[in-house]
Motif scaffolding. Structure first.
Motif: not given
Length: 948
Positions: A735-738, A794-795, A899-901, A792, A828-829
């Motif tokens: 899992v890497h960001h998006y 959204s979280t 989150s990353v988002f 991805v 992961d996010y």
């Protein structure tokens, strides 16, 4: 199976075109009807239909057409159809289109030639391409650049085929000759790209022989040059010195895209201060010259990365970064301030604060819509500067105090919190701040700001004049007493008539009476008793904010006023020698407090006074009536001591967070020492020397040695099928960001060859499969890796499910092996983050989605349970450690993560220890989106029971 195509067309499946209708339209002479029929055929192919009966019709009636639109659609059709059989051999009927393609490659119209050459770039079948190679080569010398540039791309694509180097043995040499004579910029770019892709050494030689001309080349060619440099330097890092000179020369190019790529290439290739400084300067210049907000946000992201890795160099450019505040976009301004606050030092603090002050003054103009929010951000930034460097507080505190009466409550609240902290950390400013606060107190109109301002007055008014001024200011802002009165009317109202007693009372004087329903009546000797409703006394013109807020029912503020007056009276008793003056002041304070209690219990108030405020005011009254030394010490000293402790803990936490960010690996005592000054510098530029020093430094501090966490890597391997299945599969999830990358290992456990083996995947939640994996053939007892990418958006906890489909030679039916589901973890996010208490409360009030999870755990210690929740949710505890110490049986804490988002996740843990030792309570989650609230709640429900 989805077909790969360069064209994406919307098609309504509800109205499928009939193949016979398409066939009739294609056989006719109407060009428009043919175009429409070809479009329908392409749409059917894109939606999975094969329609083989149309092929011969298209060969007979569409191939001879001279219309450009039909020819373009024909090429799209030929791109979509199946050209090979199940064994991978080219279908015999494909020979029919070869002659047409050859004719198109020799067509007098350059458009037909160009699009046909472009079509050949997407042909993967060597048998179809082979007879066309002489015609492709002839187009290299065509007079029109459109044909030449597409001919170069066609040669590159054919050369990259499995047997392409046999079809064009001397292709790199031919393209190199073309490159030296070509004048068209696009064709020249394509030629250089072909050399870069297929014969890198030739491209490097051409580049090095034309170093002086690189800055004059076309933008597209310069971009390919930068891509070549990155590729070469990755394989041959020792030679990057001569290429960095080319990059430095390209920094003066006219194209913004080239300059941006140059800066990124510099950062990726070199860590020398000269290179980093040049890249940072480039980003700052682009930040000012570009008008697109998205571009500015990307540039700020690059500057943030540079700040993280090369803070010392970025410190020099802090003023250039702050110039981005000229943008009206709030997101850009917020990012700019976040970057700048980490770059403040003793050398630039005065310049930064001066610039922030100018921006604050600009917000008073009122021309922009969101001046209030921007002003709040500036105030928070100045607050952070003043906390880090107390010497600048004196230059900003008085300016900011002008905004205590700001219509934006959040800005005013930030100002008063800033003043509260500065007055404690800067004792020299105490007198001037108190004087200014008392002068401007009447301007404060927000109910949230007044309590904090009153607390400051109560704690820091120390001299006789300050205490007297404080009491006088509060008294004036409360206005005349009482807060309401009973007015007599000539005629009774309807209400009074209903409740008037039957027998009138004749008395010798006027006096108020309270009726059973709580209303007031006035009895007079001259007339029958008349009743009237109480009315609010407006007070004199000097009465202001406190009175207005109290009359709206803000009795918490009334309790704060009572406490402040109590502190001021107790301190007056210490500094005032005259007992008469003290008693007079005590009487005045008691009258104010009693009036507030009467107002809270009267019908004038919108709602009755709450119990907490009532008890607090009564406590103040009792204290003023029975003063003693022990209570004085608690009221006048303990409160401030608690505040000082809170400030010191806050500063300590910030220091620990800063230390954690800057923690680096140090060299071992027995490491070799490389004396740089004793090295040979012959033929090396200053940038190369600096780069070598930085590489040595990184090697010495252990930055190049990254230990893989094998245990963590093994945890990400998921078994998809059973051991007894004919096909065994397991997936390694990254899992890497998006993006989610799946590396699926498939093992054929049978003695037969599996044909058309395909990994079919589907997703649930905000996950999207980027591309569908192709079909494979797998030999007996052999394994292979299939990669799949999932995007991805959204979280949210998502699920990936699917199956493996394959065929065997014995059984023609397709076999299906169902795979285990892959659950994507929300953790992961999410990463721990920090925000202020005010920001947390603001978001808590604004966010609409809440998930309430009941506590159900075997853990019996409150702090242990909190630590377990923090570890399970990967969140940061915002509550100070001192606030959750001790064993009182209760615990409340706020947790925060991002989150990353960019989504915020807020959690409040409130637990209580029962008599039997078990914990009870609730964990409340709030977020702006439903997905993160539900997913985080599910995660907590799953994890809260155990300690693992």
């Amino acid at each position: 199976m989805d077909k790969s195509s360069t064209m994406l067309v919307h098609y309504d499946k509800g109205t499928p075109a009939v193949a016979n209708e398409i066939k009739e339209a294609l056989e006719g002479n109407d060009v428009e009807a043919k175009v429409d029929a070809m479009k329908k055929a392409i749409m059917l192919l894109l939606n999975g239909e094969t329609i083989p009966q149309l092929f011969i019709t298209i060969i007979r009636y569409v191939l001879p057409s001279e219309d450009h639109t039909i020819q373009k659609l024909l090429l799209l059709y030929l791109e979509l159809i199946e050209k090979t059989d199940s064994k991978g051999k080219v279908l015999p009927e494909m020979i029919l289109i070869c002659q047409n393609l050859r004719n198109n490659l020799q067509h007098p119209n350059e458009y037909i030639r160009g699009v046909t050459l472009r079509f050949l770039c997407r042909m993967k079948e060597t048998e179809i391409v082979e007879p066309l190679t002489p015609s492709v080569l002839q187009n290299l010398e065509h007079r029109h650049p459109f044909v030449r540039r597409n001919a170069i791309l066609a040669i590159m694509s054919i050369y990259k085929l499995p047997q392409g180097d046999q079809l064009f043995v001397d292709a790199p040499e031919m393209i190199e000759k073309v490159l030296s004579t070509e004048q068209d910029p696009s064709a020249k770019r394509n030629a250089f790209l072909m050399l870069f892709t297929c014969a890198e050494e030739r491209a490097v030689n051409y580049l090095l022989s034309n170093v002086d001309k690189v800055s004059d080349w076309n933008e597209s060619l310069q971009m390919v040059v930068l891509e070549l440099i990155r590729s070469v330097c990755k394989t041959k890092p020792a030679e990057k010195g001569k290429y960095i000179k080319i990059i430095i020369s390209l920094l003066s190019a006219t194209s913004s895209a080239v300059i941006y790529e140059c800066a990124g290439t510099l950062v990726s290739l070199s860590s020398a201060p000269t290179a980093i400084r040049a890249a940072a300067n480039t980003y700052c210049q682009l930040l000012l010259s570009q008008s697109d907000n998205n571009v500015k946000l990307i540039l700020l992201d690059r500057l943030y990365e540079l700040k993280t890795l090369h803070r010392d160099i970025m410190v020099e450019l802090i003023i250039d970064v702050l110039r981005a505040l000229s943008s009206p976009n709030l997101d850009i301004r917020r990012k700019t301030l976040d970057i700048s606050l980490d770059l403040i030092t003793h050398h630039n603090i005065n310049e930064v604060v001066q610039m922030l002050k100018k921006e604050v003054v600009k917000t008073q103009s009122g021309e922009l819509e969101k001046n209030g929010e921007y002003r709040q951000m500036l105030i928070q930034a100045i607050h952070a500067c003043a906390v880090k460097f107390p010497e600048v507080a004196s230059t900003v505190v008085h300016l900011l105090m002008d905004f205590l009466g700001d219509s934006n409550v959040a800005s005013a609240l930030d100002v008063v919190v800033f003043v509260r902290e500065i007055i404690e950390t800067n004792p020299k400013l105490r007198v001037s701040i108190i004087t200014r606060l008392l002068d401007t107190f009447y301007q404060i109109r927000a109910g949230k700001v007044c309590p904090c301002a009153l607390w400051i007055i109560g704690e820091y008014c120390l001299s006789l004049s300050e205490v007297e001024s404080g009491i006088s200011t509060i008294t004036q802002c409360l206005g005349e007493l009482p807060f309401y009165s009973v007015s007599e009317e000539s005629e009774p109202t309807e209400t009074s008539k209903k409740i008037q007693p039957t027998s009138s009372a004749m008395v010798s004087s006027r006096k108020p009476v309270i009726l059973a329903d709580g209303t007031y009546a006035t009895q007079s000797a001259a007339s029958e008793t008349t009743f009237s409703s109480p009315t609010v006394v407006q007070g004199s013109l000097t009465s202001g904010n406190l009175r207005a807020l109290l009359l709206t029912g803000d009795f918490f503020l009334g309790a704060v006023v009572a406490c402040t007056l109590t502190k001021l009276v107790l301190r007056l008793e210490e500094v005032q020698s005259s007992k008469t003056e003290v008693n007079k002041t005590v009487t005045q304070a008691l009258l104010i407090m009693v009036s507030m209690l009467q107002l809270g219990q009267s019908p004038v108030s919108p709602h009755p006074i709450d119990n907490d405020s009532y008890e607090r005011i009564v406590l103040c009254i009792k204290l003023l009536c029975h003063r003693n030394d022990e209570m004085k010490k608690i009221w006048l000293e303990s409160c401030r001591q608690s505040f000082v402790k809170m400030i010191s803990e806050k500063q300590l936490r910030e220091m620990e967070e800063l230390k954690a960010k800057t923690q680096t690996t140090h060299a071992q005592p027995d490491d070799l020492i490389d004396f740089f000054h004793l090295k040979s510098r012959k033929g090396m530029s200053q940038l190369e020397l600096e780069d070598q020093v930085q590489d040595d430094l990184k090697r010495a501090t252990g930055e190049f040695t990254k230990d893989e966490n094998d245990a963590n890597k093994l945890n990400r391997i998921l078994q998809l099928t059973g051991f007894s299945d004919p096909v065994y599969a397991e997936a390694y999830v990254t899992v890497h960001h998006y993006d989610i990358a799946l590396e699926v290992t498939v093992i054929n456990r049978t003695k037969e060859t599996l044909q058309n083996l395909c990994l079919e995947l589907a997703t649930m939640g905000d996950l999207k499969l980027v591309e569908r994996p192709q079909n494979y053939s797998l030999a007996p007892e052999r394994s292979m890796q299939i990669k799949a990418n999932i995007k991805v958006s959204s979280t949210e906890t998502g699920v990936i499910f699917g199956n493996i489909v394959y065929e065997t030679s014995n059984v023609m039916e397709r076999n299906v092996v169902v795979l285990n589901d892959i659950h994507i973890d929300i953790m992961d996010y999410i990463s721990p983050a920090v925000c202020s208490e005010v920001a947390f409360r603001t978001m808590w009030a604004e966010f609409e989605w809440e998930n309430k999870v009941a506590v159900n755990t075997t853990i019996q210690n409150e702090r242990e349970f909190l630590d377990h929740i923090i570890k399970s949710t990967n969140m940061k505890c915002l509550t100070a450690p001192s606030a959750i110490e001790g064993e009182c049986g209760f615990l409340a804490a706020n947790l925060y993560a991002k989150s990353v988002f960019g989504e915020d996740a807020l959690v409040n843990v409130s637990i209580e220890k029962q008599t039997d030792g078990a914990l009870s309570g609730y964990i409340r989650i709030r977020s702006k989106t439903q997905g993160i609230a539900l997913s985080l709640g599910d995660k907590i429900t799953l994890k809260q029971k155990g300690s693992s």
